[in-house]
Design a protein around this motif. Sequence first.
Motif, PDB file in Angstrom:
ATOM      1  N   SER A  99      31.424  40.604  -3.817  1.00  0.00           N
ATOM      2  CA  SER A  99      30.533  40.824  -2.680  1.00  0.00           C
ATOM      3  C   SER A  99      30.267  39.491  -2.002  1.00  0.00           C
ATOM      4  O   SER A  99      29.868  38.522  -2.648  1.00  0.00           O
ATOM      5  CB  SER A  99      29.211  41.438  -3.157  1.00  0.00           C
ATOM      6  OG  SER A  99      28.282  41.471  -2.084  1.00  0.00           O
ATOM      7  N   PRO A 108      21.662  44.211   7.272  1.00  0.00           N
ATOM      8  CA  PRO A 108      20.978  43.795   6.035  1.00  0.00           C
ATOM      9  C   PRO A 108      21.978  43.502   4.909  1.00  0.00           C
ATOM     10  O   PRO A 108      23.018  44.157   4.794  1.00  0.00           O
ATOM     11  CB  PRO A 108      20.109  45.003   5.679  1.00  0.00           C
ATOM     12  CG  PRO A 108      20.008  45.806   6.928  1.00  0.00           C
ATOM     13  CD  PRO A 108      21.259  45.550   7.709  1.00  0.00           C
ATOM     14  N   GLU A 109      21.629  42.538   4.072  1.00  0.00           N
ATOM     15  CA  GLU A 109      22.484  42.198   2.935  1.00  0.00           C
ATOM     16  C   GLU A 109      22.709  43.404   2.031  1.00  0.00           C
ATOM     17  O   GLU A 109      23.785  43.565   1.456  1.00  0.00           O
ATOM     18  CB  GLU A 109      21.883  41.037   2.136  1.00  0.00           C
ATOM     19  CG  GLU A 109      22.019  39.708   2.841  1.00  0.00           C
ATOM     20  CD  GLU A 109      21.463  38.555   2.034  1.00  0.00           C
ATOM     21  OE1 GLU A 109      21.969  38.316   0.917  1.00  0.00           O
ATOM     22  OE2 GLU A 109      20.519  37.904   2.518  1.00  0.00           O
ATOM     23  N   TRP A 110      21.678  44.250   1.905  1.00  0.00           N
ATOM     24  CA  TRP A 110      21.792  45.444   1.061  1.00  0.00           C
ATOM     25  C   TRP A 110      22.954  46.317   1.526  1.00  0.00           C
ATOM     26  O   TRP A 110      23.745  46.803   0.722  1.00  0.00           O
ATOM     27  CB  TRP A 110      20.465  46.203   1.097  1.00  0.00           C
ATOM     28  CG  TRP A 110      20.488  47.565   0.475  1.00  0.00           C
ATOM     29  CD1 TRP A 110      20.277  48.742   1.107  1.00  0.00           C
ATOM     30  CD2 TRP A 110      20.711  47.888  -0.898  1.00  0.00           C
ATOM     31  NE1 TRP A 110      20.353  49.788   0.217  1.00  0.00           N
ATOM     32  CE2 TRP A 110      20.623  49.285  -1.031  1.00  0.00           C
ATOM     33  CE3 TRP A 110      20.981  47.129  -2.027  1.00  0.00           C
ATOM     34  CZ2 TRP A 110      20.787  49.940  -2.238  1.00  0.00           C
ATOM     35  CZ3 TRP A 110      21.155  47.797  -3.242  1.00  0.00           C
ATOM     36  CH2 TRP A 110      21.057  49.181  -3.332  1.00  0.00           C
ATOM     37  N   GLU A 111      23.096  46.509   2.849  1.00  0.00           N
ATOM     38  CA  GLU A 111      24.199  47.320   3.370  1.00  0.00           C
ATOM     39  C   GLU A 111      25.539  46.663   3.073  1.00  0.00           C
ATOM     40  O   GLU A 111      26.518  47.344   2.773  1.00  0.00           O
ATOM     41  CB  GLU A 111      24.038  47.530   4.874  1.00  0.00           C
ATOM     42  CG  GLU A 111      22.932  48.479   5.243  1.00  0.00           C
ATOM     43  CD  GLU A 111      22.891  48.777   6.730  1.00  0.00           C
ATOM     44  OE1 GLU A 111      23.904  48.563   7.440  1.00  0.00           O
ATOM     45  OE2 GLU A 111      21.830  49.232   7.187  1.00  0.00           O
ATOM     46  N   ALA A 113      26.204  44.671   0.524  1.00  0.00           N
ATOM     47  CA  ALA A 113      26.460  44.814  -0.906  1.00  0.00           C
ATOM     48  C   ALA A 113      26.926  46.238  -1.228  1.00  0.00           C
ATOM     49  O   ALA A 113      27.815  46.440  -2.067  1.00  0.00           O
ATOM     50  CB  ALA A 113      25.216  44.458  -1.710  1.00  0.00           C
ATOM     51  N   MET A 114      26.324  47.209  -0.563  1.00  0.00           N
ATOM     52  CA  MET A 114      26.754  48.594  -0.794  1.00  0.00           C
ATOM     53  C   MET A 114      28.186  48.810  -0.319  1.00  0.00           C
ATOM     54  O   MET A 114      28.936  49.584  -0.922  1.00  0.00           O
ATOM     55  CB  MET A 114      25.786  49.558  -0.116  1.00  0.00           C
ATOM     56  CG  MET A 114      24.456  49.596  -0.847  1.00  0.00           C
ATOM     57  SD  MET A 114      23.210  50.711  -0.188  1.00  0.00           S
ATOM     58  CE  MET A 114      24.082  52.130   0.314  1.00  0.00           C
TER      59      MET A 114
END
Length: 189
Positions: A99, A108-111, A113-114
């Motif tokens: 990642s 967003p970083e979360w998106e 990473a997903m």
Amino acid sequence: MPDALQLLKTRTSVAAANLSEPAPSDEQVNEMLAIAMRVPDHGKLTPWRFIVFKGEARFAVGLKLAELRLRNEPDISPGFIQQDKMRLAQAPLAVAVVSRASPHVKIPEWEQAMSAGAATMNLLLAAHAMGFAANWLTGWFCYDEEGQRILGLRPGEKVAGIVHIGTPNGPALERPRVAVASLTTAWQG
């Protein structure tokens, strides 16, 4: 090639220790990685990359991981050291999905990473569709700064998963699955 729904219904993990030769060919690996890349990627950032471990490289990395573990934990059992030596050599091929999620003005970083997680899942599905079996693992070294450097990660990167790929040397064991209804609710707003 299996029917798409049947493929999705039958995908299961096979323990890395139960994966043998033959490994996918270089051409098959490239095709698997191309399939892995066909995931949602908000902003077209390509927030992941791949590191392929095959042949002797699997053992060389394992030796470095075992040396690191022994430096960090001098009293560790020899069994754990042997396990570390084989970390990426249990199956004939291992692919680290890395990642590269980072701050972005819109995404967003979360998106991000997903998206790396989705790439990892697509790699598992591609292996299954091509008649191989796979297992998505991590380990202590994926969360250790020096372990990450040994794997080939750059600063700020994280291991989404290491996918071990090969030919199953026995039948895949199906694990019990939770009932869909136990995990599903309808919004009652």
